[in-house]
Design a protein around this motif. Structure first.
Motif: not given
Length: 499
Positions: A82, A86, A101
């Motif tokens: 993640t 992001a 995120e």
């Protein structure tokens, strides 16, 4: 710093394009060139489609359980990566890291939903529909599917498309936005790492010529598009003329109705986040606030809240909004602010000329608020796609419902109220596909379908949920009757009885 060159993906391999037409990918906070993306040739698009068509022959026969396990692996990889995904979003799109995120999380929800494919793709059975006749359905994949995504959600929008398309047994061709492709490409890498076989997920890049070729291509059976109304309408008509199944999720002008009995602080805080988050570059942003009755007295507090918001680069975690995606986007938004002033809207807060220390070249526009906005004004009729909030006032709930329903778009709307009766009437009478009640951005969870309507959507079926399963599969209905064999030998009879 070296500039990465964005590849295509064909047959599970990263392939450099031979195109002579390349575009720069720009960091919108600094104007630094961070990557170069090709506008693929027609021959390269044909190669990618041919790869998907060949892979479909075997992928369609892969058991549901194996497809499920690939999706389980993919969701774990997305979760583990993640932060990287992001950071890539923020570098090329500009939205803040917390916002990016959150986007990865919303995309992850769709992949998690695809993990349920073993129960999502079941057919129906009517035993003894007639004498000793059974009728049942098979939900079978279509073939090669395709997706064309917008820049504003480079992870979430691809996840609205390929996970369920692939999980249902189709193969896929993805054309991400040329403005911020790197996070999408990393997502595709993770998909192959999860076990998606070569040829099942292919990627090409380009502009209108590539999009038109995808819409026209005879070997592509279904096309999903998310982007502007103008482009979505053109592609829908082309794809329909070519015999394709097509869904176009398009532009919006989302309204938030605020009743005087609403929780005041909660309503204002939610309004600010929904209007100005991602610098307003969301198809579900609440860009129009309709203050009802005494709630019109909340205008000054709303403006002051917007004034206190922090503008900064996406890497600044305490920033409320980052830059717009490009200088052209900033110029368009500032032009529309000019037009709003000239047409008589009352400019309560002006975000033009916004300066951020250390980022003199960033595409920044600060929160902007117009009051006394009417339905005839350009800033109301056009989707601004920037941090500009239009505020209108009406006397009653009926006036608010009529005002929202008169707008040609029907993507999303919301209402803030403490009255169950008001909320129930609003959800019943409003002619908009997605409704929020004390929820500012009513994007449903992934196991419900995205249901924009009217001018915001072309096609009967939307992404996600049950509608996506229906979109990516063809229903085959079987009517079957079996007769007892005649002149059966004793050996066969004994075999039947044993089993």
């Amino acid at each position: 710093m070296s500039v990465r060159e964005i590849p295509m993906v064909i047959d599970g391999q990263s392939v450099p394009s031979q195109s002579q037409d390349w575009r720069d990918v720009i960091n919108p906070a600094t104007q630094e060139v961070v990557a170069r993306v090709p506008f693929c040739t027609a021959e390269e698009v044909d190669r990618a489609v041919a790869s998907a068509k060949e892979a479909f022959k075997t992928w369609r026969k892969v058991p549901l359980g194996k497809r499920m396990r690939i999706m389980l692996k993919l969701q774990a990889l997305i979760r583990d990566n993640t932060a990287e995904l992001a950071a890539l979003i923020t570098e090329e799109h500009g939205k803040t890291l917390p916002d990016a995120e959150g986007e990865v999380g919303r995309g992850l929800e769709v992949v998690e939903h695809a993990c349920s494919i073993t129960s999502l793709q079941l057919g129906e059975l009517a035993e003894n529909a007639g004498t000793e006749i059974d009728v049942y359905t098979l939900n079978q994949p279509l073939g090669v599917g395709a997706g064309i995504t917008a820049f504003n959600f480079p992870i979430m929008l691809p996840c609205f498309m390929f996970p369920l398309a692939i999980a249902t047994g189709n193969t896929f061709l993805l054309k991400p936005s040329e403005q911020d492709p790197s996070s999408t490409m990393r997502l595709v890498e993770l998909a192959h790492e999860a076990g998606i076989p070569p040829g099942v997920l292919n990627v090409v890049h380009g502009g209108p010529e590539v999009a038109n070729q995808i819409a026209d291509h005879p070997d592509i059976k279904a096309l999903s598009f998310i982007g502007s109304t103008h482009v979505g309408t053109l592609l829908y008509n082309r794809a329909a003329a070519a015999g394709k199944r097509m869904q176009s999720m398009m532009g919006a002008k989302n309204h938030c109705v605020v009743m005087p009995d609403a929780n005041r602080s909660q309503a204002i805080n939610n309004l600010l986040g929904s209007a100005f988050g991602a610098a307003g570059q969301r198809c579900m942003a609440n860009s129009v606030v309709v203050l009802v009755g005494e709630a019109r007295q909340w205008l000054d507090e709303l403006v002051e809240g917007a004034r206190q918001m922090t503008v900064g680069p996406g890497t600044q975690r305490d920033a409320d909004l980052g830059p717009l995606v490009s200088p052209q986007a900033r110029e368009r938004v500032e032009h529309l602010i000019d037009v709003g002033e000239k047409e008589g809207a009352r400019l309560m807060l002006d975000g033009r000329g916004c300066q951020v220390d250390g980022y003199p070249d960033g595409n920044f526009v600060g929160p902007t608020v117009f009051a006394d906005v009417t339905a005839e004004m350009t800033i109301y009729r056009e989707e601004i796609f920037g941090p500009v909030l239009c505020v209108a006032g009406v006397d009653t709930l009926s006036d608010a419902i009529a005002f929202v329903n008169a707008n040609p778009n029907g993507n999303g709307t919301s209402i803030f109220t403490n009255s169950g009766w008001v909320a129930k009437r609003f959800e019943r009478d409003i002619d908009v596909g997605q409704v929020g009640i004390n929820v500012p951005i009513p994007v449903p969870v992934a196991y419900f379908s995205f249901t924009g309507s009217r001018g915001s959507k072309l096609g009967d079926l939307g992404p996600n949920g049950k509608q996506a399963i229906a979109f990516w599969t063809q229903t085959k209905t079987v009517t079957a009757r079996w007769f007892e064999p005649e002149n059966v030998s004793s050996g066969i009879n004994s075999t039947i009885s044993m089993h």
